[in-house]
Scaffold this active site. Structure first.
Site, PDB file in Angstrom:
ATOM      1  N   TYR A 148      -1.810  11.155  25.485  1.00 24.07           N
ATOM      2  CA  TYR A 148      -1.899   9.535  25.313  1.00 24.07           C
ATOM      3  C   TYR A 148      -2.395   9.043  26.577  1.00 24.07           C
ATOM      4  CZ  TYR A 148      -0.257   4.690  24.490  1.00 24.07           C
ATOM      5  OH  TYR A 148      -0.359   3.568  24.272  1.00 24.07           O
ATOM      6  N   ILE A 159       1.217  -5.138  18.264  1.00 22.22           N
ATOM      7  CA  ILE A 159       0.602  -6.077  19.270  1.00 22.22           C
ATOM      8  C   ILE A 159      -0.395  -6.787  18.598  1.00 22.22           C
ATOM      9  CG2 ILE A 159      -0.687  -5.927  21.469  1.00 22.22           C
ATOM     10  CD1 ILE A 159       1.540  -3.588  22.132  1.00 22.22           C
ATOM     11  N   GLY A 216       3.469  -2.650  28.599  1.00 21.03           N
ATOM     12  CA  GLY A 216       4.349  -1.576  29.166  1.00 21.03           C
ATOM     13  C   GLY A 216       5.250  -1.182  27.951  1.00 21.03           C
TER      14      GLY A 216
HETATM   15  N1  LIG Z   1       4.142  -0.261  21.887  1.00 22.30           N
HETATM   16  C1  LIG Z   1       3.823  -0.133  23.186  1.00 22.30           C
HETATM   17  O1  LIG Z   1       4.826  -0.028  23.956  1.00 22.30           O
HETATM   18  C2  LIG Z   1       2.492  -0.115  23.742  1.00 22.30           C
HETATM   19  C3  LIG Z   1       2.460   0.097  25.526  1.00 22.30           C
HETATM   20  C4  LIG Z   1       1.045  -0.033  25.938  1.00 22.30           C
HETATM   21  C5  LIG Z   1       0.111   0.023  24.861  1.00 22.30           C
HETATM   22  N2  LIG Z   1       0.334   0.021  23.443  1.00 22.30           N
HETATM   23  C6  LIG Z   1      -0.924   0.035  22.816  1.00 22.30           C
HETATM   24  O2  LIG Z   1      -0.950  -1.137  22.243  1.00 22.30           O
HETATM   25  C7  LIG Z   1      -1.669  -0.832  20.934  1.00 22.30           C
HETATM   26  C8  LIG Z   1      -1.163  -1.352  19.728  1.00 22.30           C
HETATM   27  O3  LIG Z   1       0.128  -0.667  19.689  1.00 22.30           O
HETATM   28  P1  LIG Z   1       1.383  -1.101  18.876  1.00 22.30           P
HETATM   29  O4  LIG Z   1       2.729  -0.853  19.795  1.00 22.30           O
HETATM   30  O5  LIG Z   1       1.395  -2.442  17.880  1.00 22.30           O
HETATM   31  O6  LIG Z   1       1.514   0.035  17.603  1.00 22.30           O
HETATM   32  P2  LIG Z   1       1.710  -0.088  16.308  1.00 22.30           P
HETATM   33  O7  LIG Z   1       2.034   1.621  15.704  1.00 22.30           O
HETATM   34  O8  LIG Z   1       2.992  -0.715  15.852  1.00 22.30           O
HETATM   35  O9  LIG Z   1       0.453  -0.462  15.400  1.00 22.30           O
HETATM   36  C9  LIG Z   1      -0.853   0.045  15.470  1.00 22.30           C
HETATM   37  C10 LIG Z   1      -1.685  -0.363  14.432  1.00 22.30           C
HETATM   38  O10 LIG Z   1      -3.024   0.367  14.532  1.00 22.30           O
HETATM   39  C11 LIG Z   1      -3.294   0.859  13.152  1.00 22.30           C
HETATM   40  N3  LIG Z   1      -4.145   1.861  13.296  1.00 22.30           N
HETATM   41  C12 LIG Z   1      -3.590   3.248  13.613  1.00 22.30           C
HETATM   42  N4  LIG Z   1      -4.644   4.013  13.403  1.00 22.30           N
HETATM   43  C13 LIG Z   1      -5.765   3.372  13.183  1.00 22.30           C
HETATM   44  C14 LIG Z   1      -7.070   3.827  12.962  1.00 22.30           C
HETATM   45  N5  LIG Z   1      -7.544   5.167  12.779  1.00 22.30           N
HETATM   46  N6  LIG Z   1      -8.020   2.795  12.438  1.00 22.30           N
HETATM   47  C15 LIG Z   1      -7.416   1.544  12.371  1.00 22.30           C
HETATM   48  N7  LIG Z   1      -6.205   1.137  12.722  1.00 22.30           N
HETATM   49  C16 LIG Z   1      -5.511   2.049  13.088  1.00 22.30           C
HETATM   50  C17 LIG Z   1      -1.990   0.835  12.330  1.00 22.30           C
HETATM   51  O11 LIG Z   1      -2.193   0.967  10.841  1.00 22.30           O
HETATM   52  C18 LIG Z   1      -1.280  -0.343  12.865  1.00 22.30           C
HETATM   53  O12 LIG Z   1      -1.580  -1.546  12.353  1.00 22.30           O
HETATM   54  C19 LIG Z   1      -2.094   0.343  20.691  1.00 22.30           C
HETATM   55  O13 LIG Z   1      -3.554   0.778  21.279  1.00 22.30           O
HETATM   56  C20 LIG Z   1      -1.239   1.118  21.868  1.00 22.30           C
HETATM   57  O14 LIG Z   1      -1.559   2.454  22.240  1.00 22.30           O
HETATM   58  C21 LIG Z   1       1.405  -0.152  23.063  1.00 22.30           C
END
Ligand SMILES: NC(=O)c1ccc[n+]([C@@H]2O[C@H](COP(=O)([O-])OP(=O)(O)OC[C@H]3O[C@@H](n4cnc5c(N)ncnc54)[C@H](O)[C@@H]3O)[C@@H](O)[C@H]2O)c1
Length: 266
Positions: free
Chosen positions: A162, A28, A193
């Site tokens: 979470y 994202i 979502g």
């Molecule tokens: N994928 C989903 O379905 C979903 C749904 C709702 C919310 N989210 C939220 O969206 C955001 C992005 O999620 P995503 O699905 O792209 O995850 P992802 O795991 O694909 O990417 C997460 C990114 O965050 C970085 N990261 C992790 N720990 C870190 C830290 N301590 N400091 C700096 N960077 C860090 C990782 O290196 C990675 O680049 C998150 O906050 C997640 O909780 C995701």
């Protein structure tokens, strides 16, 4: 990967603004970084994985830079934010998007798992928001968008820790929005979502194992819960974040905007 396609800017006022996107290397955050860059925003990708952040910065172009930031640690966030301001020449937008998840039945969650989720998802938002907002107060302008979750609106089974960490993000977002509203700084959140990212791939494998079903069944269940009938894509979230950063969202603050394909509607 080829550079992002050039599209006509929809929000011309964003051109020339300066943004920090945490967790911007993949998923994202990468889509948000690319969408902002297409609006002419110069983006700093702040991520714990510097090599991946550098690849993404090169891919999205527009003068994007990569900065190593571990959002769990105050000193790292302070140093990383100072580096962003020095290299970009300022910062107007913060997208606090870095997040992690682990999956467990609530009665089996360990202290370490609870603390890991809260360290990145909650303390990371607190630290990045606070340090950026001090700068925004000094400069008299700024906009913050935090990535919360569907799990910040409804308790998510197997993700209780979470979910709790993301509910906290919305409480913080609302309180900070009230405190900073008089200073011309807006603070909002997006609540995605079931988004197809590496986080989702990990969760699908864990959930399949815990429920004793196939990964394909888990994904089918996600889609069955989604009125718009498909998995969410990172770009679906990114376009809403860009809108929230734009002047067209000038009268919105303290909101947690659902971007779920209708999974959650209030
Ligand atoms: N994928 C989903 O379905 C979903 C749904 C709702 C919310 N989210 C939220 O969206 C955001 C992005 O999620 P995503 O699905 O792209 O995850 P992802 O795991 O694909 O990417 C997460 C990114 O965050 C970085 N990261 C992790 N720990 C870190 C830290 N301590 N400091 C700096 N960077 C860090 C990782 O290196 C990675 O680049 C998150 O906050 C997640 O909780 C995701």
């Amino acid at each position: 990967m080829s550079p992002s396609p050039v599209v006509a800017p929809v929000f011309p006022e964003l051109a020339g603004r300066l943004a920090l996107v945490t967790g911007g290397a993949v998923g994202i955050g990468r889509a948000i970084s690319a969408a902002l860059a297409r609006q002419g925003v110069r983006v700093a990708i702040g991520d714990i994985d510097l090599a991946a952040a550098e690849r993404t910065a090169a891919d999205i172009g527009g003068g994007a830079i990569a900065v190593r930031i571990d959002v769990r640690e105050r000193a790292a966030v302070e140093a990383g934010f100072a580096e962003v301001v020095a290299r970009l020449g300022g910062c107007d937008l913060l997208i606090a998007n870095a997040g992690v998840s682990t999956m467990k039945p609530a009665l089996e969650i360990t202290d370490a798992e609870w603390e890991f989720n809260f360290a990145v998802n909650t303390r990371g938002v607190f630290l990045t928001n606070q340090i950026a907002a001090r700068h925004f107060v000094d400069t008299g302008k700024g906009c913050i968008v935090n990535t919360a979750s569907l799990a910040a609106k409804v308790g998510a089974p197997l993700l209780a820790h979470y979910s709790a960490s993301k509910f906290a993000v919305l409480g913080w977002t609302q309180a900070l929005a009230r405190e900073l509203a008089g200073k011309g700084i807006r603070v909002n959140a997006v609540c995605p979502g079931f988004v197809a990212t590496s986080m989702q791939s990990r969760e699908v494998e864990w959930e399949a194992g815990l429920r004793g079903v196939t990964p394909e069944q888990v994904i089918a269940d996600y889609i069955a819960q989604t009125p718009l009938g498909r998995l969410e894509q990172p770009e679906d979230v990114a376009d809403v974040v860009v809108f929230l950063c734009s002047d067209q969202a000038r009268f919105m603050t303290g909101q947690g905007i659902n971007v779920t394909g209708g999974v959650y509607m209030t």
